[in-house]
Design a protein around this motif. Structure first.
Motif, PDB file in Angstrom:
ATOM      1  N   GLU A 316      -3.668  -6.174   1.581  1.00 56.74           N
ATOM      2  CA  GLU A 316      -2.378  -5.530   1.364  1.00 56.74           C
ATOM      3  C   GLU A 316      -1.383  -6.440   0.648  1.00 56.74           C
ATOM      4  O   GLU A 316      -0.474  -5.961  -0.031  1.00 56.74           O
ATOM      5  CB  GLU A 316      -1.836  -5.016   2.695  1.00 56.74           C
ATOM      6  CG  GLU A 316      -2.639  -3.770   3.143  1.00 56.74           C
ATOM      7  CD  GLU A 316      -2.490  -3.414   4.604  1.00 56.74           C
ATOM      8  OE1 GLU A 316      -1.806  -4.165   5.331  1.00 56.74           O
ATOM      9  OE2 GLU A 316      -3.066  -2.392   5.018  1.00 56.74           O
ATOM     10  N   GLU A 317      -1.561  -7.752   0.732  1.00 55.99           N
ATOM     11  CA  GLU A 317      -0.709  -8.667  -0.041  1.00 55.99           C
ATOM     12  C   GLU A 317      -0.952  -8.511  -1.534  1.00 55.99           C
ATOM     13  O   GLU A 317      -0.026  -8.649  -2.340  1.00 55.99           O
ATOM     14  CB  GLU A 317      -0.983 -10.112   0.385  1.00 55.99           C
ATOM     15  CG  GLU A 317      -0.480 -10.460   1.777  1.00 55.99           C
ATOM     16  CD  GLU A 317      -0.681 -11.927   2.099  1.00 55.99           C
ATOM     17  OE1 GLU A 317      -1.101 -12.690   1.202  1.00 55.99           O
ATOM     18  OE2 GLU A 317      -0.422 -12.310   3.244  1.00 55.99           O
ATOM     19  N   VAL A 318      -2.199  -8.219  -1.901  1.00 50.29           N
ATOM     20  CA  VAL A 318      -2.531  -7.974  -3.311  1.00 50.29           C
ATOM     21  C   VAL A 318      -1.814  -6.717  -3.799  1.00 50.29           C
ATOM     22  O   VAL A 318      -1.272  -6.676  -4.920  1.00 50.29           O
ATOM     23  CB  VAL A 318      -4.055  -7.838  -3.495  1.00 50.29           C
ATOM     24  CG1 VAL A 318      -4.400  -7.403  -4.915  1.00 50.29           C
ATOM     25  CG2 VAL A 318      -4.750  -9.147  -3.150  1.00 50.29           C
ATOM     26  N   ILE A 319      -1.799  -5.697  -2.951  1.00 49.54           N
ATOM     27  CA  ILE A 319      -1.128  -4.445  -3.322  1.00 49.54           C
ATOM     28  C   ILE A 319       0.380  -4.668  -3.470  1.00 49.54           C
ATOM     29  O   ILE A 319       1.011  -4.140  -4.394  1.00 49.54           O
ATOM     30  CB  ILE A 319      -1.422  -3.344  -2.285  1.00 49.54           C
ATOM     31  CG1 ILE A 319      -2.928  -3.063  -2.227  1.00 49.54           C
ATOM     32  CG2 ILE A 319      -0.667  -2.067  -2.634  1.00 49.54           C
ATOM     33  CD1 ILE A 319      -3.331  -2.053  -1.172  1.00 49.54           C
ATOM     34  N   VAL A 320       0.965  -5.473  -2.584  1.00 51.22           N
ATOM     35  CA  VAL A 320       2.400  -5.764  -2.683  1.00 51.22           C
ATOM     36  C   VAL A 320       2.717  -6.481  -3.992  1.00 51.22           C
ATOM     37  O   VAL A 320       3.712  -6.167  -4.664  1.00 51.22           O
ATOM     38  CB  VAL A 320       2.877  -6.587  -1.468  1.00 51.22           C
ATOM     39  CG1 VAL A 320       4.300  -7.094  -1.700  1.00 51.22           C
ATOM     40  CG2 VAL A 320       2.820  -5.748  -0.193  1.00 51.22           C
ATOM     41  N   ARG A 321       1.879  -7.419  -4.395  1.00 51.06           N
ATOM     42  CA  ARG A 321       2.105  -8.112  -5.672  1.00 51.06           C
ATOM     43  C   ARG A 321       2.017  -7.133  -6.831  1.00 51.06           C
ATOM     44  O   ARG A 321       2.798  -7.217  -7.790  1.00 51.06           O
ATOM     45  CB  ARG A 321       1.086  -9.251  -5.845  1.00 51.06           C
ATOM     46  CG  ARG A 321       1.380 -10.467  -4.972  1.00 51.06           C
ATOM     47  CD  ARG A 321       0.655 -11.706  -5.489  1.00 51.06           C
ATOM     48  NE  ARG A 321      -0.798 -11.554  -5.468  1.00 51.06           N
ATOM     49  CZ  ARG A 321      -1.563 -11.861  -4.419  1.00 51.06           C
ATOM     50  NH1 ARG A 321      -1.010 -12.350  -3.306  1.00 51.06           N
ATOM     51  NH2 ARG A 321      -2.861 -11.704  -4.474  1.00 51.06           N
ATOM     52  N   TRP A 322       1.059  -6.220  -6.762  1.00 50.31           N
ATOM     53  CA  TRP A 322       0.925  -5.185  -7.790  1.00 50.31           C
ATOM     54  C   TRP A 322       2.184  -4.326  -7.847  1.00 50.31           C
ATOM     55  O   TRP A 322       2.668  -3.977  -8.936  1.00 50.31           O
ATOM     56  CB  TRP A 322      -0.314  -4.335  -7.496  1.00 50.31           C
ATOM     57  CG  TRP A 322      -0.385  -3.026  -8.227  1.00 50.31           C
ATOM     58  CD1 TRP A 322      -0.745  -2.829  -9.524  1.00 50.31           C
ATOM     59  CD2 TRP A 322      -0.087  -1.734  -7.676  1.00 50.31           C
ATOM     60  NE1 TRP A 322      -0.698  -1.483  -9.829  1.00 50.31           N
ATOM     61  CE2 TRP A 322      -0.292  -0.795  -8.710  1.00 50.31           C
ATOM     62  CE3 TRP A 322       0.314  -1.287  -6.430  1.00 50.31           C
ATOM     63  CZ2 TRP A 322      -0.102   0.567  -8.509  1.00 50.31           C
ATOM     64  CZ3 TRP A 322       0.518   0.068  -6.226  1.00 50.31           C
ATOM     65  CH2 TRP A 322       0.311   0.983  -7.273  1.00 50.31           C
ATOM     66  N   ILE A 323       2.753  -3.999  -6.701  1.00 52.00           N
ATOM     67  CA  ILE A 323       3.997  -3.218  -6.673  1.00 52.00           C
ATOM     68  C   ILE A 323       5.118  -3.977  -7.366  1.00 52.00           C
ATOM     69  O   ILE A 323       5.825  -3.439  -8.226  1.00 52.00           O
ATOM     70  CB  ILE A 323       4.386  -2.883  -5.215  1.00 52.00           C
ATOM     71  CG1 ILE A 323       3.362  -1.938  -4.584  1.00 52.00           C
ATOM     72  CG2 ILE A 323       5.789  -2.257  -5.166  1.00 52.00           C
ATOM     73  CD1 ILE A 323       3.548  -1.753  -3.077  1.00 52.00           C
ATOM     74  N   ARG A 324       5.289  -5.237  -7.005  1.00 50.41           N
ATOM     75  CA  ARG A 324       6.372  -6.035  -7.591  1.00 50.41           C
ATOM     76  C   ARG A 324       6.214  -6.182  -9.097  1.00 50.41           C
ATOM     77  O   ARG A 324       7.203  -6.223  -9.842  1.00 50.41           O
ATOM     78  CB  ARG A 324       6.411  -7.411  -6.930  1.00 50.41           C
ATOM     79  CG  ARG A 324       6.851  -7.378  -5.462  1.00 50.41           C
ATOM     80  CD  ARG A 324       7.080  -8.774  -4.939  1.00 50.41           C
ATOM     81  NE  ARG A 324       7.454  -8.775  -3.529  1.00 50.41           N
ATOM     82  CZ  ARG A 324       8.680  -8.569  -3.064  1.00 50.41           C
ATOM     83  NH1 ARG A 324       9.664  -8.337  -3.917  1.00 50.41           N
ATOM     84  NH2 ARG A 324       8.940  -8.603  -1.758  1.00 50.41           N
TER      85      ARG A 324
END
Length: 376
Positions: A316-324
């Protein structure tokens, strides 16, 4: 393992939805003349009365009373015999936005602090929970039949509710159907129940999910002659679960209707839904919930949280970076992305803010989706 989940929906003649629609009709009227209008309009309706209050900063010249009467008439409350109608007393108490709040918005920051949630699931084509979509379809059907005159005994108020049976996390059947419809006094209960079953429930609900074990409760008290604001006071922002995901996701607590998009209660919830829909549409997860949190006067969210409920192979940290990397989540960025200075909000106030393809935040950006797919 068996489990059950229930979602409800209401018709646009429900007292709280009447209030929501008046507040958003006023917002649209403001935006039509002045796209930079700021609005935080609350409405309350009761027997024979409607009161409009809140804060507005605008160059538009809007007759709030006329907008309210037109909205009430469009909803279907046109007869004084219903105890509430477009002829009811209307009072208005509108003043300018607090300069302390305006200072934060003027700096292009968030109009308030708080946390907002967006959710998506692969249960339906709309990426919405099935229990909510089915209950919404029942309520929409009640309104359709009344407005078309196919059930002349129907009145504007109404509610529906669906309980789904899950087995090992998969939908197996519709367990319970509840429909309550506001009606004229001269229809017999047995005739009402027969018509609702034949014209509302059976045409709407998928037969594959109905069985001999499905329970039906149609006007379970037996009488719903007195309804709408004459029976229950309505208030803007009191149907936030109906407006969102039917209880399947968290809610930050802020309502939407009557607020312009500098209020992140509204705009950031739309952005969070768009992000969650992109995640599920990309098959990065079967369901996803996105939380955005803001501080008043600060442009960017103070935190971003993603929960895929164990349905994603991605951290989920990877997904958060993708969001940012892919979204400008400042209020101005969200407003620009979805063109939220347009008068498009009245239509959100009657049948939910999500799951309708005509709303701009429901459209998934294919480039953002492809960038996520490249990560797994």
């Amino acid at each position: 393992m068996k489990s059950y989940f229930t979602s409800e929906s209401v018709t646009k003649g429900h007292p709280d939805k009447v209030a929501d629609q008046i507040s958003d009709a006023i917002l649209d009227a403001l935006l039509l003349s002045d796209p930079y209008s700021r609005s935080a309009v609350e409405t309350t309706v009761e027997e024979g009365r409607c009161h409009i209050m809140g804060e507005v900063t605008t160059k538009a010249d809007v007759d709030f009373e006329s907008v309210a009467r037109r909205t009430i008439r469009d909803i279907g409350y046109t007869s004084p015999l219903l105890g509430f109608s477009d002829q009811s007393e209307i009072s208005v108490s509108i003043h300018a936005q607090s300069p302390d709040i305006a200072m934060g918005v003027d700096s292009l920051g968030a109009g308030d602090q708080g946390m907002m949630f967006g959710y998506a699931t692969d249960e339906t084509e709309e990426l919405m929970p099935l229990s909510l979509m089915l209950s919404r379809s029942l309520s929409d059907r009640l309104t359709y039949l009344r407005e078309k005159g196919e059930c002349p005994w129907m009145r504007p108020d109404g509610k529906s509710q669906i309980t789904l049976l899950y087995e090992d996390g998969r939908i197996k059947a519709i367990d319970t159907v509840v429909v309550s419809v506001h009606h004229r006094e001269d229809i017999e209960l047995q005739d009402l129940r027969r018509e609702v079953m034949e014209k509302v429930i059976l045409p709407v609900l998928p037969s594959s999910l109905l069985s001999s074990r499905t329970r039906y409760f149609i006007n379970p008290t037996g009488r719903f002659v007195l309804g709408g604001p004459a029976a229950d006071t309505g208030l803007t922002g009191r149907k936030i679960i109906v407006d969102t995901y039917g209880g399947h996701a968290h809610h930050g607590g802020g309502a939407f209707s009557g607020k312009d998009s500098t209020k992140v209660d509204r705009s950031a919830s739309y952005a969070a839904r768009n992000i969650a829909s992109t995640i599920v549409s990309a098959h990065a997860a079967k369901k996803a919930e996105v939380q955005l949190a803001y501080a008043i006067g600060v442009k960017e969210p103070v935190s971003i949280h993603v929960d895929t409920f164990g349905t994603s192979s991605l951290d989920e940290e990877v997904i958060v970076r993708w969001i940012r990397d892919n979204w400008d989540l400042s209020p101005s960025g969200i407003i620009s992305l979805f063109s939220l200075r347009r008068p498009i909000f009245y239509q959100t106030a009657s049948s939910g803010h999500f799951g309708h393809k005509e709303f701009p935040w429901e459209k998934v950006d294919e480039e953002k989706k492809e960038r996520l797919q490249k990560l797994f």
